[in-house]
Structures are given as structure tokens and as C-alpha cells.
Design a protein around this motif. Structure first.
Motif, PDB file in Angstrom:
ATOM      1  N   GLN A   1      -2.418  18.906 -14.292  1.00 50.68           N
ATOM      2  CA  GLN A   1      -3.820  18.893 -13.912  1.00 50.68           C
ATOM      3  C   GLN A   1      -3.991  18.193 -12.570  1.00 50.68           C
ATOM      4  OE1 GLN A   1      -5.480  16.790 -17.296  1.00 50.68           O
ATOM      5  NE2 GLN A   1      -6.135  18.708 -18.247  1.00 50.68           N
ATOM      6  N   ALA A   2      -5.112  18.462 -11.917  1.00 48.44           N
ATOM      7  CA  ALA A   2      -5.428  17.748 -10.681  1.00 48.44           C
ATOM      8  C   ALA A   2      -5.614  16.270 -10.997  1.00 48.44           C
ATOM      9  CB  ALA A   2      -6.688  18.319 -10.052  1.00 48.44           C
ATOM     10  N   VAL A   3      -4.989  15.413 -10.208  1.00 50.21           N
ATOM     11  CA  VAL A   3      -5.022  13.970 -10.457  1.00 50.21           C
ATOM     12  C   VAL A   3      -5.553  13.261  -9.216  1.00 50.21           C
ATOM     13  CG1 VAL A   3      -3.664  11.933 -11.055  1.00 50.21           C
ATOM     14  CG2 VAL A   3      -3.017  14.165 -11.986  1.00 50.21           C
ATOM     15  N   THR A   4      -6.502  12.368  -9.419  1.00 53.31           N
ATOM     16  CA  THR A   4      -7.067  11.600  -8.303  1.00 53.31           C
ATOM     17  C   THR A   4      -6.768  10.110  -8.418  1.00 53.31           C
ATOM     18  OG1 THR A   4      -9.181  11.390  -9.485  1.00 53.31           O
ATOM     19  CG2 THR A   4      -8.939  13.263  -7.964  1.00 53.31           C
ATOM     20  N   GLU A   5      -6.330   9.656  -9.583  1.00 51.83           N
ATOM     21  CA  GLU A   5      -6.072   8.233  -9.790  1.00 51.83           C
ATOM     22  C   GLU A   5      -4.927   7.758  -8.902  1.00 51.83           C
ATOM     23  OE1 GLU A   5      -8.279   9.944 -13.019  1.00 51.83           O
ATOM     24  OE2 GLU A   5      -6.280  10.450 -12.304  1.00 51.83           O
ATOM     25  N   LYS A   6      -5.067   6.565  -8.338  1.00 50.41           N
ATOM     26  CA  LYS A   6      -4.118   6.060  -7.359  1.00 50.41           C
ATOM     27  C   LYS A   6      -2.958   5.288  -7.959  1.00 50.41           C
ATOM     28  CE  LYS A   6      -6.507   7.455  -3.715  1.00 50.41           C
ATOM     29  NZ  LYS A   6      -6.000   8.456  -2.752  1.00 50.41           N
ATOM     30  N   SER A   7      -3.105   4.774  -9.176  1.00 55.11           N
ATOM     31  CA  SER A   7      -2.044   3.968  -9.785  1.00 55.11           C
ATOM     32  C   SER A   7      -1.835   4.402 -11.226  1.00 55.11           C
ATOM     33  CB  SER A   7      -2.402   2.482  -9.753  1.00 55.11           C
ATOM     34  OG  SER A   7      -3.489   2.219 -10.627  1.00 55.11           O
ATOM     35  N   ALA A   8      -0.678   4.022 -11.777  1.00 61.56           N
ATOM     36  CA  ALA A   8      -0.393   4.360 -13.168  1.00 61.56           C
ATOM     37  C   ALA A   8      -1.377   3.685 -14.110  1.00 61.56           C
ATOM     38  CB  ALA A   8       1.036   3.962 -13.516  1.00 61.56           C
TER      39      ALA A   8
ATOM     40  N   LYS B   1      -2.433  17.182   5.577  1.00 61.26           N
ATOM     41  CA  LYS B   1      -3.738  17.446   4.970  1.00 61.26           C
ATOM     42  C   LYS B   1      -3.934  16.666   3.670  1.00 61.26           C
ATOM     43  CE  LYS B   1      -4.466  22.124   6.823  1.00 61.26           C
ATOM     44  NZ  LYS B   1      -4.551  23.562   6.483  1.00 61.26           N
ATOM     45  N   LYS B   2      -2.838  16.410   2.957  1.00 56.52           N
ATOM     46  CA  LYS B   2      -2.920  15.736   1.654  1.00 56.52           C
ATOM     47  C   LYS B   2      -2.533  14.258   1.730  1.00 56.52           C
ATOM     48  CE  LYS B   2      -1.524  17.778  -2.039  1.00 56.52           C
ATOM     49  NZ  LYS B   2      -0.653  18.398  -3.068  1.00 56.52           N
ATOM     50  N   ARG B   3      -2.398  13.725   2.941  1.00 53.11           N
ATOM     51  CA  ARG B   3      -1.813  12.386   3.111  1.00 53.11           C
ATOM     52  C   ARG B   3      -2.571  11.291   2.371  1.00 53.11           C
ATOM     53  NH1 ARG B   3      -4.624  13.805   7.563  1.00 53.11           N
ATOM     54  NH2 ARG B   3      -6.055  12.296   8.532  1.00 53.11           N
ATOM     55  N   ASN B   4      -3.875  11.465   2.155  1.00 58.60           N
ATOM     56  CA  ASN B   4      -4.664  10.435   1.473  1.00 58.60           C
ATOM     57  C   ASN B   4      -4.823  10.705  -0.022  1.00 58.60           C
ATOM     58  OD1 ASN B   4      -5.163   8.939   3.867  1.00 58.60           O
ATOM     59  ND2 ASN B   4      -6.794  10.361   4.451  1.00 58.60           N
ATOM     60  N   ASN B   5      -4.214  11.757  -0.514  1.00 61.13           N
ATOM     61  CA  ASN B   5      -4.331  12.100  -1.931  1.00 61.13           C
ATOM     62  C   ASN B   5      -3.506  11.154  -2.798  1.00 61.13           C
ATOM     63  OD1 ASN B   5      -5.670  14.231  -0.780  1.00 61.13           O
ATOM     64  ND2 ASN B   5      -4.661  15.806  -1.991  1.00 61.13           N
ATOM     65  N   SER B   6      -3.847  11.136  -4.067  1.00 63.15           N
ATOM     66  CA  SER B   6      -3.068  10.357  -5.034  1.00 63.15           C
ATOM     67  C   SER B   6      -1.626  10.839  -5.046  1.00 63.15           C
ATOM     68  CB  SER B   6      -3.669  10.521  -6.432  1.00 63.15           C
ATOM     69  OG  SER B   6      -2.760  10.089  -7.432  1.00 63.15           O
ATOM     70  N   LEU B   7      -0.686   9.903  -5.136  1.00 63.82           N
ATOM     71  CA  LEU B   7       0.722  10.308  -5.190  1.00 63.82           C
ATOM     72  C   LEU B   7       1.033  11.109  -6.451  1.00 63.82           C
ATOM     73  CD1 LEU B   7       2.233   8.180  -7.318  1.00 63.82           C
ATOM     74  CD2 LEU B   7       2.082   6.659  -5.369  1.00 63.82           C
ATOM     75  N   PHE B   8       0.168  11.002  -7.462  1.00 62.34           N
ATOM     76  CA  PHE B   8       0.356  11.779  -8.688  1.00 62.34           C
ATOM     77  C   PHE B   8      -0.083  13.234  -8.525  1.00 62.34           C
ATOM     78  CE2 PHE B   8      -0.066   7.402 -10.288  1.00 62.34           C
ATOM     79  CZ  PHE B   8       1.085   7.315 -11.056  1.00 62.34           C
ATOM     80  N   SER B   9      -0.741  13.551  -7.411  1.00 63.69           N
ATOM     81  CA  SER B   9      -1.266  14.903  -7.210  1.00 63.69           C
ATOM     82  C   SER B   9      -0.277  15.828  -6.514  1.00 63.69           C
ATOM     83  CB  SER B   9      -2.556  14.842  -6.379  1.00 63.69           C
ATOM     84  OG  SER B   9      -2.279  14.453  -5.036  1.00 63.69           O
ATOM     85  N   PHE B  10       0.810  15.277  -5.957  1.00 62.00           N
ATOM     86  CA  PHE B  10       1.764  16.087  -5.198  1.00 62.00           C
ATOM     87  C   PHE B  10       2.721  16.843  -6.123  1.00 62.00           C
ATOM     88  CE2 PHE B  10       0.521  12.920  -2.067  1.00 62.00           C
ATOM     89  CZ  PHE B  10       0.478  13.639  -0.882  1.00 62.00           C
ATOM     90  N   ASP B  11       3.261  17.951  -5.596  1.00 65.62           N
ATOM     91  CA  ASP B  11       4.449  18.548  -6.183  1.00 65.62           C
ATOM     92  C   ASP B  11       5.651  17.770  -5.658  1.00 65.62           C
ATOM     93  OD1 ASP B  11       2.755  20.443  -7.234  1.00 65.62           O
ATOM     94  OD2 ASP B  11       3.344  22.029  -5.834  1.00 65.62           O
ATOM     95  N   TYR B  12       6.706  17.677  -6.469  1.00 65.11           N
ATOM     96  CA  TYR B  12       7.918  16.962  -6.068  1.00 65.11           C
ATOM     97  C   TYR B  12       9.122  17.898  -6.158  1.00 65.11           C
ATOM     98  CZ  TYR B  12       5.293  12.672  -5.769  1.00 65.11           C
ATOM     99  OH  TYR B  12       4.385  11.716  -5.384  1.00 65.11           O
ATOM    100  N   HIS B  13      10.025  17.780  -5.183  1.00 60.47           N
ATOM    101  CA  HIS B  13      11.091  18.757  -4.998  1.00 60.47           C
ATOM    102  C   HIS B  13      12.452  18.083  -4.888  1.00 60.47           C
ATOM    103  CE1 HIS B  13       7.821  21.546  -3.611  1.00 60.47           C
ATOM    104  NE2 HIS B  13       7.317  20.405  -3.168  1.00 60.47           N
TER     105      HIS B  13
ATOM    106  N   GLY C   1       0.832  -1.192   0.000  1.00 58.97           N
ATOM    107  CA  GLY C   1       0.000   0.000   0.000  1.00 58.97           C
ATOM    108  C   GLY C   1       0.870   1.247   0.000  1.00 58.97           C
ATOM    109  N   ASN C   2       0.309   2.361   0.442  1.00 58.39           N
ATOM    110  CA  ASN C   2       1.034   3.624   0.413  1.00 58.39           C
ATOM    111  C   ASN C   2       1.799   3.913   1.694  1.00 58.39           C
ATOM    112  OD1 ASN C   2       0.133   4.043  -2.134  1.00 58.39           O
ATOM    113  ND2 ASN C   2      -1.433   5.530  -1.606  1.00 58.39           N
ATOM    114  N   ALA C   3       1.520   3.130   2.768  1.00 56.38           N
ATOM    115  CA  ALA C   3       2.212   3.334   4.043  1.00 56.38           C
ATOM    116  C   ALA C   3       2.225   4.829   4.378  1.00 56.38           C
ATOM    117  CB  ALA C   3       3.614   2.756   3.959  1.00 56.38           C
ATOM    118  N   LEU C   4       3.374   5.342   4.813  1.00 59.19           N
ATOM    119  CA  LEU C   4       3.480   6.776   5.051  1.00 59.19           C
ATOM    120  C   LEU C   4       3.472   7.508   3.707  1.00 59.19           C
ATOM    121  CD1 LEU C   4       6.226   6.830   7.821  1.00 59.19           C
ATOM    122  CD2 LEU C   4       3.787   7.265   8.121  1.00 59.19           C
ATOM    123  N   PRO C   5       2.852   8.692   3.644  1.00 56.26           N
ATOM    124  CA  PRO C   5       2.793   9.422   2.368  1.00 56.26           C
ATOM    125  C   PRO C   5       4.108  10.120   2.049  1.00 56.26           C
ATOM    126  CG  PRO C   5       1.727  10.706   4.062  1.00 56.26           C
ATOM    127  CD  PRO C   5       2.129   9.398   4.714  1.00 56.26           C
ATOM    128  N   ALA C   6       5.196   9.345   2.027  1.00 52.13           N
ATOM    129  CA  ALA C   6       6.517   9.870   1.699  1.00 52.13           C
ATOM    130  C   ALA C   6       6.945   9.222   0.389  1.00 52.13           C
ATOM    131  CB  ALA C   6       7.509   9.557   2.818  1.00 52.13           C
TER     132      ALA C   6
END
Length: 312
Positions: free
Chosen positions: A210-217, A178-190, A90-95
């Protein structure tokens, strides 16, 4: 601000601690089949591969330093991972990690490992090396070593408390929660630290178009057919507002400038052994895109130690 090698210098003591870390990394990687219950050795961090995307990177026509890239269209590979040192379900921690590889035919142009959190609590190189060595030893060692490692890690964590309590850090932790349950595709990456862009010093940010809600590729491509994200940079102008080696503070007074965009249209078999053995070491990039900073420069030996052990 112009890049000089002074930003990267490590002391003799730090070099010795780095050598100890590489030994601890190899011991940990050697034990990963047992720890993660898989028939192969995994990475020292970001062990879980969620997906591998393939596509293109298009350099923006308005970007002033287009000449840094050998071509305006490059092949792109994206490895999506979880930061945990062991394989997780699963996604475990949202890291999450987005490791980007830009290539031209068979040559790597740039590797950019990005994460969905813009700051890093460690600035002191020795403290970080001691912490990460203890962490590797904790997972790979015996019971006595685990106890000593816990004591060592506790001391290191106490020393970074002021950084964790900094306003910038707390603000970003709150946003992540606040975003921990969001799709990993929805985050900004740094980028955790800085990179060269030619003779300049920059930080990187990847933003979904675009805003993304899908959980997998698979779900994403079935619905949208592609994943598009734009790459931005912040230039460093002075150390007061853009501190290269102070990683727990945001850079101020430096606008984000669009470099180009990624268009991913396919995904590869994440269980392919060749994919697991692939390297996203940022020090394999061409000179124009090398990492900058003291913490950043620890990565080279750490990545090499992990990769060498995985390929044995």
C-alpha cells in the motif's frame, strides 16, 4: 538462462585489487568510532540504522519454485539504513537500503541487500575497486592520502560518465529526485545485481503493498500495525535483454513474478549491540540464493573484512 560460474570470474589483477580494498575497508572501519562519534565500529557502508523490523515471509502459493524454500513460512528481519559510509542524522540523501534476512529457526536461508535505486553505474570491476578503495582511504587517511584519493576517484567517475548518461539511468535518477522527500517505506527496493534462484538467474524487487506516508517504523506501526511488501523476481532469458554484468541498464522483456510477501509486525531495538554486529552478507545464503555476477562477487570479501573488523 542457466547459471554457470563463468558469470562470476575475476582476473588475477581484479583479485589483487580486491585484496587492497579489504585492507582499506578494515582501516576505515577501525576509524569509524571517531568518524561517526559513536562508541562502536560501524559498517563500511550503510552505517546508519533507521529501524529493524521483524516478521514473516510467506511464499506465494502460485510461485512455481516453492521447493527452493525449506518452508512456506520463514522468519524475516529487515534492516533499514542510509547508504552513507558515516552515520547521518535525518534522512540526508534519499539513498536507502533494505537488507532482508530470511531464516528458519537459527539458520539463514537468504540474505538479500536491496536499495531504492535499480541501477549501478559501475560495470568495470577494476574501476569500481579503485574507486571504492580510494573512497575508504579518503575517509580514513591523512591529508596527503585524501588528496591522492580525490584524484583517483575523479578519474574513476570520469570513466563511468557514459553509463550515468544512459537513458535508463537518467530516467531512474529523475524518478528518485521527484520522490526524494517521500517516506522511505514508500519506495520500491531492488537488488543491485543478480541472484540465483535454483539454477536460474534473477533480479529482485520489493514493492510495498500500500501507499505509505509514515516516516518511521514507530509511526507506521502505531497507525497501521504492520508493514507489508511483496517480493518479485525477473528471470534472465538472454544476455541481450537481461545483461547480468551490465548494471547500468534495465532488464527488458522479462515480467515481474511474485515470489511471496513480507509481513512485518514488530520492530527491534536498533541500538542493541547484537543487532549492529549482525550480518546480512548475501554469501551466507543457501546455494539456491547465492549472488551472481562479477561486481556482486566482490561483496563477499568486502562484507567479511567489514564484519571481522567490527567484531574485534
Amino acid at each position: 538462462m542457466t547459471y554457470t560460474a563463468d558469470f562470476d570470474k575475476l582476473s588475477f589483477k581484479e583479485q589483487a585489487l580486491l585484496d587492497k580494498l579489504t585492507v582499506a575497508i578494515q582501516k576505515f572501519v577501525r576509524k569509524t568510532p571517531e568518524l561517526s562519534q559513536v562508541p562502536y565500529k560501524t559498517r563500511d557502508a550503510h552505517a546508519t540504522t533507521y529501524d529493524i523490523l521483524q516478521g514473516k515471509f510467506l511464499v506465494d502459493d502460485a510461485f512455481e519454485q516453492q521447493s527452493l524454500f525449506p518452508e512456506n513460512v520463514l522468519d524475516a528481519t529487515l534492516r533499514i539504513s542510509n547508504a552513507h559510509m558515516k552515520i547521518v542524522k535525518g534522512n540526508a540523501l534519499p539513498a536507502y537500503g533494505f537488507s532482508l534476512k530470511l531464516s528458519n529457526e537459527t539458520k539463514t536461508v537468504a540474505n538479500f541487500p536491496l536499495v531504492n535505486f535499480p541501477l549501478f553505474p559501475f560495470n568495470n570491476v577494476s574501476n569500481f575497486l579503485k574507486f571504492f578503495t580510494a573512497l575508504n582511504t579518503y575517509f580514513a587517511g591523512n591529508m596527503i592520502q585524501k588528496c591522492w584519493s580525490m584524484l583517483g576517484m575523479t578519474g574513476c567517475i570520469i570513466r563511468i560518465f557514459p553509463h550515468v548518461l544512459h537513458l535508463d539511468f537518467l530516467k531512474n535518477v529523475t524518478q528518485l529526485i521527484k520522490k526524494r522527500n517521500n517516506s522511505l517505506f514508500s519506495f520500491d527496493y531492488h537488488s543491485i545485481g543478480a541472484y540465483r534462484f535454483g539454477n536460474h538467474i534473477v533480479k529482485l524487487k520489493l514493492v510495498p503493498e500500500q501507499a505509505v506516508t509514515e516516516k518511521s517504523a514507530k509511526e507506521l506501526f502505531n497507525k497501521r500495525g504492520q508493514y507489508i511488501a511483496k517480493l518479485y523476481i525477473q528471470y534472465a532469458y538472454d544476455l541481450k535483454n537481461q545483461p547480468v554484468n551490465i548494471l547500468h541498464k534495465e532488464w527488458k522483456d522479462s515480467p515481474f513474478i511474485c515470489v511471496g510477501k513480507f509481513i512485518f509486525t514488530n520492530y527491534a531495538d536498533k541500538n542493541d549491540p547484537n543487532v549492529e554486529q549482525s550480518s546480512f552478507n548475501p554469501f551466507e545464503s543457501i546455494e539456491a540464493f547465492q549472488p551472481v555476477g562479477r561486481i556482486q562477487h566482490l561483496r563477499n570479501k568486502a562484507y567479511q573484512a567489514s564484519l571481522e573488523e567490527r567484531r574485534r
